[in-house]
Design an enzyme around this catalytic site. Structure first.
Site, PDB file in Angstrom:
ATOM      1  N   HIS A   1      -9.589   1.204   4.678  1.00  0.00           N
ATOM      2  CA  HIS A   1      -8.315   1.387   5.385  1.00  0.00           C
ATOM      3  C   HIS A   1      -8.508   2.333   6.570  1.00  0.00           C
ATOM      4  O   HIS A   1      -9.314   3.266   6.495  1.00  0.00           O
ATOM      5  CB  HIS A   1      -7.264   1.940   4.421  1.00  0.00           C
TER       6      HIS A   1
ATOM      7  N   GLU B   1      -6.880   4.746   7.641  1.00  0.00           N
ATOM      8  CA  GLU B   1      -6.714   6.187   7.371  1.00  0.00           C
ATOM      9  C   GLU B   1      -7.964   6.759   6.724  1.00  0.00           C
ATOM     10  O   GLU B   1      -8.291   7.935   6.907  1.00  0.00           O
ATOM     11  CB  GLU B   1      -5.454   6.394   6.513  1.00  0.00           C
TER      12      GLU B   1
ATOM     13  N   GLU C   1      -5.561  -4.783  10.600  1.00  0.00           N
ATOM     14  CA  GLU C   1      -4.552  -3.746  10.785  1.00  0.00           C
ATOM     15  C   GLU C   1      -4.858  -2.961  12.055  1.00  0.00           C
ATOM     16  O   GLU C   1      -5.656  -2.013  12.016  1.00  0.00           O
ATOM     17  CB  GLU C   1      -4.541  -2.792   9.592  1.00  0.00           C
TER      18      GLU C   1
ATOM     19  N   ASN D   1       0.873  -1.181   0.000  1.00  0.00           N
ATOM     20  CA  ASN D   1       0.000   0.000   0.000  1.00  0.00           C
ATOM     21  C   ASN D   1       0.906   1.225   0.000  1.00  0.00           C
ATOM     22  O   ASN D   1       1.489   1.563   1.020  1.00  0.00           O
ATOM     23  CB  ASN D   1      -0.881  -0.043   1.258  1.00  0.00           C
TER      24      ASN D   1
ATOM     25  N   LYS E   1       0.167   4.280  -0.325  1.00  0.00           N
ATOM     26  CA  LYS E   1      -0.471   5.481   0.264  1.00  0.00           C
ATOM     27  C   LYS E   1      -0.203   6.707  -0.630  1.00  0.00           C
ATOM     28  O   LYS E   1      -0.142   6.560  -1.847  1.00  0.00           O
ATOM     29  CB  LYS E   1       0.013   5.674   1.698  1.00  0.00           C
TER      30      LYS E   1
ATOM     31  N   SER F   1       3.208  -1.860  10.468  1.00  0.00           N
ATOM     32  CA  SER F   1       4.657  -1.937  10.714  1.00  0.00           C
ATOM     33  C   SER F   1       5.244  -3.310  10.387  1.00  0.00           C
ATOM     34  O   SER F   1       6.203  -3.744  11.034  1.00  0.00           O
ATOM     35  CB  SER F   1       4.989  -1.522  12.152  1.00  0.00           C
TER      36      SER F   1
ATOM     37  N   GLY G   1       2.194   2.454  10.664  1.00  0.00           N
ATOM     38  CA  GLY G   1       3.139   3.561  10.478  1.00  0.00           C
ATOM     39  C   GLY G   1       3.844   3.989  11.744  1.00  0.00           C
ATOM     40  O   GLY G   1       4.507   5.028  11.770  1.00  0.00           O
TER      41      GLY G   1
HETATM   42  P1  PGA Z   1       2.667   0.383   7.584  1.00  0.00           P
HETATM   43  O1  PGA Z   1       1.227   0.574   6.928  1.00  0.00           O
HETATM   44  O2  PGA Z   1       3.213  -0.932   7.061  1.00  0.00           O
HETATM   45  O3  PGA Z   1       3.482   1.563   7.108  1.00  0.00           O
HETATM   46  O4  PGA Z   1       2.493   0.356   9.059  1.00  0.00           O
HETATM   47  C1  PGA Z   1       0.358  -0.520   6.741  1.00  0.00           C
HETATM   48  C2  PGA Z   1      -0.940  -0.048   6.141  1.00  0.00           C
HETATM   49  O5  PGA Z   1      -1.418   1.027   6.521  1.00  0.00           O
HETATM   50  O6  PGA Z   1      -1.541  -0.730   5.298  1.00  0.00           O
END
Ligand code: PGA
Length: 256
Positions: free
Chosen positions: A95, A97, A167, A9, A11, A213, A173
């Site tokens: 997601h 976010e 998640e 992803n 982003k 992460s 993140g």
């Molecule tokens: P990250 O993001 O691996 O940077 O923690 C995962 C995601 O949001 O899908």
């Protein structure tokens, strides 16, 4: 046997040149491997360029979101048909976010999942609890509520189009991943719930990714869990060598 599935992803990262370069790096790393599914999800505006970089490779293309209406006056939105038009196979839906920054509701997410399946896209449906919800012992309740609402109205014949991505919001993140045990517990809970909502056979086939992460250093441990079938990877998917290392480790762990 569930085929492992890793998705990157990206982003709101990359630009036209770096998106294509990253895609080419991933294609080279994946090679002809056919015992794993791999997808990358660039920003909408680079989908077409990345699609060309992925052509005749084993790496599939996904979008980071999709709107549920087929066409019309929806300024800024992108339909399933448009995504299919630029060779997308997958769409990330719900997601964290989008839930927490943009304010998407379970109902909207459910509409998007249904539209994606009807439109021939494979949804990567994200669920996960906030830190305060985990600390209050509400993880299972929150996640099962999200799963039930997200899958509402999706019939047995169509459910296996969906990959669920667990998640935990506090792990995304932040550099702090869920432990493999925490991931396994929630994945097993989701699989049990899918068995209740559908049946055991479907639950045994449905893939559940972990995200938050995930990186080369924790891939083996996470992927070694029986109910972790793949990873949805943010930060680490922006570096072809890290993403490649995670693909190779996943093949080693799951396909031995
Ligand atoms: P990250 O993001 O691996 O940077 O923690 C995962 C995601 O949001 O899908």
């Amino acid at each position: 046997m569930r085929k492992p599935f890793l998705a990157g992803n990206w982003k709101m990262n990359t630009d036209a040149a770096s998106a294509v370069a990253l895609a080419k790096g991933i294609v080279a790393a994946v090679g002809q491997a056919d015992n794993i599914d791999v997808a990358v999800c660039p920003p909408f505006v680079y989908l077409q360029a990345v699609a060309m970089a992925l052509s005749s490779s084993n790496v599939a293309l996904g979008a980071q979101d999709v709107f549920h209406q087929p066409d019309g006056a929806f300024t800024g939105e992108i339909s399933c048909k448009m995504l299919k038009d630029v060779c997308c196979t997958y769409a990330i839906i719900g997601h964290s976010e989008r839930r927490h920054v943009i304010g998407e509701t379970d109902e909207l997410i459910n509409n998007k999942i249904k539209a994606a399946i009807n439109g021939g896209l494979l949804p990567i449906f994200c669920v996960g609890e906030l830190l305060e919800e985990r600390q209050a012992g509400k993880t299972n309740r929150i996640v099962s509520d999200q799963v039930k609402k997200g899958l509402d109205g999706i019939c047995q014949e169509r459910i296996l189009a969906v990959t669920i991505a667990y998640e935990p919001v506090w792990a995304i993140g932040t550099g702090v991943n869920a432990t493999s045990q925490q991931a396994q517990e929630v994945h097993a809970m989701i699989r049990d719930l899918v068995a209740k909502l559908y049946n055991k056979e479907i639950a045994g086939q449905l893939r559940i990714q972990y995200g938050g992460s995930a990186k080369p250093a924790n891939t083996a441990e996470l992927m070694a869990q029986p109910d972790v079938d793949g990873l949805l990877i943010g930060g680490a998917s922006l570096k072809a060598s890290d993403f490649a290392a995670m693909i190779n480790t996943s093949i080693q762990v799951k396909c031995k």
